[in-house]
Structure formats: structure tokens, C-alpha cells
Design an enzyme around this catalytic site. Structure first.
Site, PDB file in Angstrom:
ATOM      1  N   VAL A   1       0.887  -1.308   0.134  1.00 31.59           N
ATOM      2  CA  VAL A   1       0.117   0.030  -0.336  1.00 31.59           C
ATOM      3  C   VAL A   1       0.627   1.212   0.299  1.00 31.59           C
ATOM      4  CG1 VAL A   1      -1.983  -1.088   1.152  1.00 31.59           C
ATOM      5  CG2 VAL A   1      -0.473  -0.192   2.037  1.00 31.59           C
TER       6      VAL A   1
ATOM      7  N   TYR B   1       0.249  -0.938  22.571  1.00 34.16           N
ATOM      8  CA  TYR B   1      -0.475  -0.751  21.955  1.00 34.16           C
ATOM      9  C   TYR B   1      -0.325   0.991  21.093  1.00 34.16           C
ATOM     10  CZ  TYR B   1      -3.737  -2.115  18.255  1.00 34.16           C
ATOM     11  OH  TYR B   1      -4.391  -2.708  17.302  1.00 34.16           O
TER      12      TYR B   1
ATOM     13  N   LYS C   1      -5.948   3.374  14.861  1.00 36.60           N
ATOM     14  CA  LYS C   1      -6.877   2.369  14.646  1.00 36.60           C
ATOM     15  C   LYS C   1      -7.815   3.497  14.791  1.00 36.60           C
ATOM     16  CE  LYS C   1      -5.287  -1.888  14.507  1.00 36.60           C
ATOM     17  NZ  LYS C   1      -5.914  -2.303  12.634  1.00 36.60           N
TER      18      LYS C   1
ATOM     19  N   LEU D   1       1.972 -12.690  13.143  1.00 41.66           N
ATOM     20  CA  LEU D   1       2.958 -11.942  13.490  1.00 41.66           C
ATOM     21  C   LEU D   1       2.680 -10.485  13.681  1.00 41.66           C
ATOM     22  CD1 LEU D   1       5.699 -12.952  10.846  1.00 41.66           C
ATOM     23  CD2 LEU D   1       4.666 -11.014   9.500  1.00 41.66           C
TER      24      LEU D   1
HETATM   25  P1  NAD Z   1      -0.898 -10.477  10.549  1.00 42.84           P
HETATM   26  O1  NAD Z   1       0.617 -10.354  10.607  1.00 42.84           O
HETATM   27  O2  NAD Z   1      -1.472 -11.875   9.561  1.00 42.84           O
HETATM   28  O3  NAD Z   1      -1.301  -9.474   8.905  1.00 42.84           O
HETATM   29  C1  NAD Z   1      -0.691  -8.208   9.712  1.00 42.84           C
HETATM   30  C2  NAD Z   1      -0.732  -7.837   7.405  1.00 42.84           C
HETATM   31  O4  NAD Z   1      -0.584  -6.530   7.153  1.00 42.84           O
HETATM   32  C3  NAD Z   1       0.239  -8.653   7.231  1.00 42.84           C
HETATM   33  O5  NAD Z   1      -0.107  -9.812   5.553  1.00 42.84           O
HETATM   34  C4  NAD Z   1       1.467  -8.311   6.220  1.00 42.84           C
HETATM   35  O6  NAD Z   1       2.047  -8.245   4.612  1.00 42.84           O
HETATM   36  C5  NAD Z   1       0.979  -6.662   5.735  1.00 42.84           C
HETATM   37  N1  NAD Z   1       1.273  -5.390   5.673  1.00 42.84           N
HETATM   38  C6  NAD Z   1       2.346  -4.939   6.640  1.00 42.84           C
HETATM   39  N2  NAD Z   1       2.288  -3.449   5.791  1.00 42.84           N
HETATM   40  C7  NAD Z   1       1.808  -3.577   4.478  1.00 42.84           C
HETATM   41  C8  NAD Z   1       2.204  -2.754   3.599  1.00 42.84           C
HETATM   42  N3  NAD Z   1       3.128  -1.627   3.430  1.00 42.84           N
HETATM   43  N4  NAD Z   1       1.696  -3.243   2.515  1.00 42.84           N
HETATM   44  C9  NAD Z   1       0.265  -3.847   2.453  1.00 42.84           C
HETATM   45  N5  NAD Z   1       0.361  -4.966   3.207  1.00 42.84           N
HETATM   46  C10 NAD Z   1       1.162  -4.533   4.679  1.00 42.84           C
HETATM   47  O7  NAD Z   1      -1.363  -9.900  11.412  1.00 42.84           O
HETATM   48  P2  NAD Z   1      -2.843 -10.095  12.111  1.00 42.84           P
HETATM   49  O8  NAD Z   1      -2.765  -9.755  12.854  1.00 42.84           O
HETATM   50  O9  NAD Z   1      -3.302 -10.998  11.496  1.00 42.84           O
HETATM   51  O10 NAD Z   1      -3.009  -8.385  11.390  1.00 42.84           O
HETATM   52  C11 NAD Z   1      -4.307  -8.092  10.327  1.00 42.84           C
HETATM   53  C12 NAD Z   1      -5.332  -6.534  11.136  1.00 42.84           C
HETATM   54  O11 NAD Z   1      -5.777  -7.257  11.845  1.00 42.84           O
HETATM   55  C13 NAD Z   1      -3.832  -5.358  11.517  1.00 42.84           C
HETATM   56  O12 NAD Z   1      -4.769  -4.385  11.287  1.00 42.84           O
HETATM   57  C14 NAD Z   1      -4.349  -6.170  12.949  1.00 42.84           C
HETATM   58  O13 NAD Z   1      -3.744  -4.203  13.102  1.00 42.84           O
HETATM   59  C15 NAD Z   1      -5.153  -6.210  13.326  1.00 42.84           C
HETATM   60  N6  NAD Z   1      -5.766  -6.957  14.712  1.00 42.84           N
HETATM   61  C16 NAD Z   1      -4.992  -7.722  14.940  1.00 42.84           C
HETATM   62  C17 NAD Z   1      -5.320  -8.307  16.609  1.00 42.84           C
HETATM   63  C18 NAD Z   1      -4.411  -8.762  17.006  1.00 42.84           C
HETATM   64  O14 NAD Z   1      -4.316  -9.630  17.932  1.00 42.84           O
HETATM   65  N7  NAD Z   1      -3.477  -9.531  15.890  1.00 42.84           N
HETATM   66  C19 NAD Z   1      -6.022  -7.871  16.559  1.00 42.84           C
HETATM   67  C20 NAD Z   1      -7.549  -6.795  16.160  1.00 42.84           C
HETATM   68  C21 NAD Z   1      -6.692  -6.264  15.523  1.00 42.84           C
END
Ligand code: NAD
Length: 258
Positions: A68, A158, A165, A197
């Protein structure tokens, strides 16, 4: 019944089998959606290979690099969707990034560069992808993003991601207002803490998970599949009257005061 047959769905944010986006992709596939998957490219092509192997059983009809922070790549992604699919029905925005140093210690230590980076990748990108999706959602659509309680309440470590967020959640409301007349709905899922991750970069994530397991009404945290089910609901006609909302999928943790 939840049926996404005939719907074209773009899923961003799959890095590995722990990714929330992977949980969502599996549920959308199970509901019959035609999938397109993007991955974050790296110099050695490791992500591409890993993600390609993982998603192969879901037979995505598109598999594209999309950083992105690279406007040309985002444009190419949506040009390809226009050329190959003609229309887009579902956009899953499931990505975030901040420097690890900015996810621990004192909040006020965040640098200007670290602040900009977190906000750009984690919040601005929803506007960017929604803008590109808008002309392709000719039959209406659903956009779903992922947020966390740290955007509403102070959660230790955080830090800057909480600000990202908060911005993301407000983006949801402004985008929902803009795209509603086109019958495009925009919602967020606020997921409970899950080991991934991205979450491993947040200092003390295991303590956060244990705290939720001890205090949430359901006495546990949630799975990627549960978030995936909620996303499939938000992408389906079953949620046709819902837009601009933040849906908590967190085993009830958010309602607790003490
Ligand atoms: P994850 O690391 O599996 O996913 C994060 C993704 O972001 C990865 O696939 C990474 O490649 C992508 N990313 C990072 N920089 C990027 C860029 N410049 N362009 C395109 N893609 C990019 O971790 P996740 O926990 O599955 O995170 C997914 C979403 O869920 C995030 O928005 C995270 O904040 C949100 N979230 C996670 C949790 C949790 O506890 N894991 C809780 C609530 C919300």
C-alpha cells in the site's frame, strides 16, 4: 443462509496461517466467494512463495503483489480486477504496520517518521483502497477492515497503533457516509487479541491474551475463524442494513469495566 456465490472478494493482509486475513479468506471461500488475494512483496520473493502455497487450496483467481506504500502497485491491482473480473463486491482490508520500537515503552517517544508510517500503512490505506474499489463496486459492495480496542481505550504498549486505529475507525464512518448512496457498506471488526506476526510486535501481547482469557465474559479470546465468520456475515446480504459500524468480536471483553 449465508451465500457469497457470484461475489468477487479481494482479501489483503495474508502473511501466514496465523493471519486474521487467512481466517477471513477461508470463510469467504466456504461461503462460495471468488477470491483475489494480495501479498506484501519482499526482495527475495519469500512472502510470495509462502502465501501462494498457503492459499492454493482456496484457488484464488487473482494473486497479486500489493504494497500500500506503492501507489503504482495499488493501481495495477485494481486495474487487473477491472480487466479480469469487471466488478468487485467485497474488499477485506486486513493490514497494519508500525515500527517495533513504537509498540513498547513510553507513548510520547514516538518519532514523527514512526507516527507517519503507522498512520499511512494502517489507516490511510483504507481510504486509498476504498477509493480504488469505488468505481468497481457497480452492484453495491461491502468493505471490511480490522481494528482493535486500543483505538478507543489505552492499552499498554499499543501506543501509536492506537492512534492509527482511532483514525481507521473514523475512516470507516466517513467512507460509509460517502459510499452508502452507491449501496457500498463499510464496517470494521474489532477483534480480541490473537497471536499473529503483527501482534507479536506489540510488547506484552501474551499478557494481554491471558488477561482477556481471565476476564472476558466467555473466559477466552477469539480465533481467526470466528473473526472470519463475522467478516463473512458483514460481506453478505444478511447484514444489508448495517454500515459504518464497529463490531466487537472479542469474547465480550469490551463491555467489562472491571
Ligand atoms: P498479520 O501480520 O498476519 O497481518 C498483517 C498484514 O499486514 C501482513 O499480511 C502484512 O504483509 C500486511 N502489511 C504490512 N505492511 C503492508 C503494506 N505496506 N502493504 C500491504 N500489506 C502490508 O497480523 P494480523 O494480526 O492478522 O493483522 C491483521 C489486521 O488485524 C491488522 O489491521 C491488525 O491491526 C488487526 N488486528 C489484529 C489483532 C490481533 O490481536 N492479532 C486484533 C485486532 C485487530
Amino acid at each position: 443462509m449465508l451465500n457469497l456465490t457470484g461475489k468477487n472478494a479481494l482479501v489483503t493482509g495474508i502473511a501466514n496461517n496465523r493471519s486474521i486475513a487467512w481466517g477471513i479468506a477461508q470463510q469467504l471461500h466456504a461461503a462460495g466467494a471468488n477470491l483475489g488475494v494480495t501479498y506484501l512483496p519482499d526482495d527475495k520473493g519469500r512472502f510470495e512463495k509462502k502465501v501462494a502455497e498457503l492459499v492454493e487450496p482456496l484457488q484464488p483467481s487473482l494473486f497479486l503483489p500489493c504494497d500500500v506504500q506503492n501507489d503504482a502497485q495499488v493501481q495495477e491491482t485494481f486495474d487487473t480486477i477491472r480487466d479480469r473480473w469487471g466488478k468487485l463486491d467485497i474488499l477485506i482490508h486486513c493490514l497494519a504496520f508500525a515500527n517495533k520500537d513504537d509498540l513498547t515503552g513510553d507513548f510520547s517517544n514516538v518519532s514523527r517518521q514512526g507516527f507517519d508510517l503507522a498512520l499511512e500503512v494502517s489507516a490511510y490505506s483504507l481510504i486509498q483502497l476504498s477509493r480504488a474499489a469505488k468505481p468497481l463496486m457497480t452492484e453495491g459492495g461491502s468493505i471490511v477492515t480490522l481494528t482493535y480496542l486500543g483505538g478507543v481505550k489505552v492499552i499498554p504498549n499499543y501506543n501509536v497503533m492506537g492512534i492509527a486505529k482511532a483514525a481507521l475507525e473514523m475512516n470507516v464512518r466517513y467512507l460509509a457516509a460517502e459510499l452508502g448512496p452507491q449501496n457500498v457498506r463499510v464496517n470494521a471488526i474489532s477483534a480480541g487479541p490473537i497471536r499473529t506476526l503483527a501482534s507479536s510486535a506489540v510488547g506484552g501481547i501474551l499478557d494481554m491474551i491471558h488477561h482477556v482469557e481471565e476476564t472476558a465474559p466467555l473466559r477466552r479470546t477469539v480465533t481467526q475463524a470466528e473473526v472470519g465468520n463475522a467478516a463473512a456475515f458483514l460481506c453478505s446480504d444478511l447484514s444489508s442494513g448495517i454500515t459504518g459500524q464497529i463490531l466487537y468480536v472479542d469474547a465480550g471483553y469490551e463491555i467489562m469495566g472491571m
